[in-house]
Design an enzyme around this catalytic site. Structure first.
Site, PDB file in Angstrom:
ATOM      1  N   LYS A 175      40.559  47.920 -36.905  1.00 37.93           N
ATOM      2  CA  LYS A 175      40.980  48.585 -37.799  1.00 37.93           C
ATOM      3  C   LYS A 175      40.143  47.979 -39.300  1.00 37.93           C
ATOM      4  O   LYS A 175      39.703  46.904 -39.186  1.00 37.93           O
ATOM      5  CB  LYS A 175      42.701  48.207 -38.423  1.00 37.93           C
ATOM      6  CG  LYS A 175      43.147  48.602 -39.669  1.00 37.93           C
ATOM      7  CD  LYS A 175      44.620  48.441 -39.706  1.00 37.93           C
ATOM      8  CE  LYS A 175      44.950  47.103 -40.495  1.00 37.93           C
ATOM      9  NZ  LYS A 175      44.617  46.865 -41.585  1.00 37.93           N
ATOM     10  N   GLU A 217      39.678  48.135 -43.718  1.00 36.20           N
ATOM     11  CA  GLU A 217      39.991  48.993 -45.192  1.00 36.20           C
ATOM     12  C   GLU A 217      39.262  49.796 -46.047  1.00 36.20           C
ATOM     13  O   GLU A 217      38.258  49.840 -45.828  1.00 36.20           O
ATOM     14  CB  GLU A 217      40.561  47.950 -45.862  1.00 36.20           C
ATOM     15  CG  GLU A 217      41.718  46.904 -45.215  1.00 36.20           C
ATOM     16  CD  GLU A 217      42.018  45.815 -46.203  1.00 36.20           C
ATOM     17  OE1 GLU A 217      41.694  45.865 -47.339  1.00 36.20           O
ATOM     18  OE2 GLU A 217      42.999  45.122 -45.773  1.00 36.20           O
ATOM     19  N   ASP A 223      42.042  43.752 -36.501  1.00 33.52           N
ATOM     20  CA  ASP A 223      41.576  43.991 -37.823  1.00 33.52           C
ATOM     21  C   ASP A 223      40.362  43.311 -38.456  1.00 33.52           C
ATOM     22  O   ASP A 223      40.201  42.211 -38.552  1.00 33.52           O
ATOM     23  CB  ASP A 223      42.900  43.111 -38.731  1.00 33.52           C
ATOM     24  CG  ASP A 223      42.961  44.175 -40.029  1.00 33.52           C
ATOM     25  OD1 ASP A 223      42.555  45.017 -40.525  1.00 33.52           O
ATOM     26  OD2 ASP A 223      44.037  43.641 -40.706  1.00 33.52           O
ATOM     27  N   GLU A 253      49.611  51.854 -46.928  1.00 27.28           N
ATOM     28  CA  GLU A 253      50.330  50.590 -47.559  1.00 27.28           C
ATOM     29  C   GLU A 253      50.602  50.903 -49.030  1.00 27.28           C
ATOM     30  O   GLU A 253      49.665  51.028 -49.863  1.00 27.28           O
ATOM     31  CB  GLU A 253      49.495  49.247 -47.377  1.00 27.28           C
ATOM     32  CG  GLU A 253      50.207  48.256 -47.742  1.00 27.28           C
ATOM     33  CD  GLU A 253      49.535  46.859 -47.520  1.00 27.28           C
ATOM     34  OE1 GLU A 253      48.632  46.714 -46.545  1.00 27.28           O
ATOM     35  OE2 GLU A 253      50.012  45.755 -47.777  1.00 27.28           O
TER      36      GLU A 253
HETATM   37  O1  KIV Z   1      46.972  42.624 -42.020  1.00 30.92           O
HETATM   38  C1  KIV Z   1      47.794  43.218 -41.750  1.00 30.92           C
HETATM   39  O2  KIV Z   1      48.893  42.706 -41.259  1.00 30.92           O
HETATM   40  C2  KIV Z   1      47.936  44.801 -42.110  1.00 30.92           C
HETATM   41  C3  KIV Z   1      49.166  45.270 -42.040  1.00 30.92           C
HETATM   42  C4  KIV Z   1      50.005  44.816 -43.181  1.00 30.92           C
HETATM   43  C5  KIV Z   1      49.045  46.758 -42.141  1.00 30.92           C
HETATM   44  O3  KIV Z   1      46.906  45.067 -42.412  1.00 30.92           O
END
Ligand code: KIV
Length: 274
Positions: free
Chosen positions: A113, A115, A83, A182
């Site tokens: 990932k 946002e 992330d 989400e």
């Molecule tokens: O950071 C995270 O765990 C997330 C999930 C909630 C999708 O982005």
């Protein structure tokens, strides 16, 4: 070979639900991987559930890389998705590509990932063009928590619902291989899911998404003070851990632990000359 983006696409086409779960360390990743979860997300929720911050905003690249490396070491079949933390993909193309690339090159993950929707679509395209698979994340985007005024369901009006659909389509168009929804009302998540060729992965977005994601601490019941509405506790590990620790304290104090089976001995006559 780990799970591929082609496999995830095939799961959507076959109507096979896609399971994603977070993990932040070697031993948890090993358990989750062995259980057969195809997508492991090293989420920036790391900041809240592991590092004790109030939001995800203070998580750094170094925090993420440190934990992502451990998750990659602990897994062998799942696709590991790193992330991208706050401010690691907003400050220009070369910094963004370097940061996305570090997840692949240094941490060894298979995708990243980030946002955002329409506004990050050009960034998503640049990352995809550089050969890095990317998952989008729209709806409640925790890195914008102050702008969104808290953890609220998104897309509840015709305008905001339309914006979320546009965000999802923009991410697909930019080359994202999947998108997290989400805190989105279930009927809107259903509509977005039906309009996209790429899979949707829901959290607090109802049952019609192509897959579901949960934060592992939530589903294992590792917190007792707060249980998000969108999560279900499949275990109550905080209770179990407290009871195990109380048992340990009690046995150490009473002298029951360690027992003879937990140590070693020698003929005590060997100690006579000491
Ligand atoms: O950071 C995270 O765990 C997330 C999930 C909630 C999708 O982005």
């Amino acid at each position: 070979m780990r799970v591929t983006i082609a496999k995830i696409q095939e799961m959507k086409q076959n109507g096979e639900k896609i399971v994603m779960l977070t993990a932040y360390d070697y031993s948890t990743a090993k358990i989750v991987d062995e259980a057969g979860v195809p997508l492991i997300l090293v989420g920036d929720t790391l900041g809240m559930v592991v590092l004790g911050y109030e939001t995800t905003l203070r998580v750094t690249m170094e925090d993420m890389l440190h934990h992502t490396k451990a998750v990659v070491r602990g897994s062998s079949q799942a696709m590991v998705i790193g992330d991208m933390p706050f401010l690691t993909y907003q400050l220009g193309e070369s910094e963004t590509l370097r940061n996305a690339g570090r997840f692949m090159q240094e941490a060894g993950c298979q995708a990243v990932k980030l946002e955002g929707g329409v506004t990050v679509a050009p960034t998503v395209k640049r990352i995809v063009d550089s050969g890095i698979p990317i998952m989008g994340h729209i709806g409640l985007t925790p890195q914008s928590i102050y702008q969104l005024s808290g953890h609220r369901v998104q897309g509840k009006t015709p305008d905001t619902a339309k914006r979320l659909l546009d965000d999802a389509l923009a991410l697909e168009q930019a080359g994202a291989f999947a998108v997290v929804l989400e805190l989105v009302p279930a009927p809107l998540a259903k509509l977005i899911t039906s309009r996209l060729k790429i899979p949707t992965i829901g959290i607090g977005a109802g049952p019609y998404c192509d897959g579901q994601v949960q934060v592992i601490h939530d589903m294992l019941g590792l917190f007792t003070d707060f249980v998000p509405k969108h999560s279900k506790q499949y275990a109550k590990l905080a209770v179990d851990i407290k009871s195990a620790v109380a048992g340990y304290i009690g046995e150490v104090k009473s002298g029951t632990f360690p027992g003879p089976e937990h140590g070693s001995t020698i003929d005590e006559s060997l100690l006579k000359g000491l």
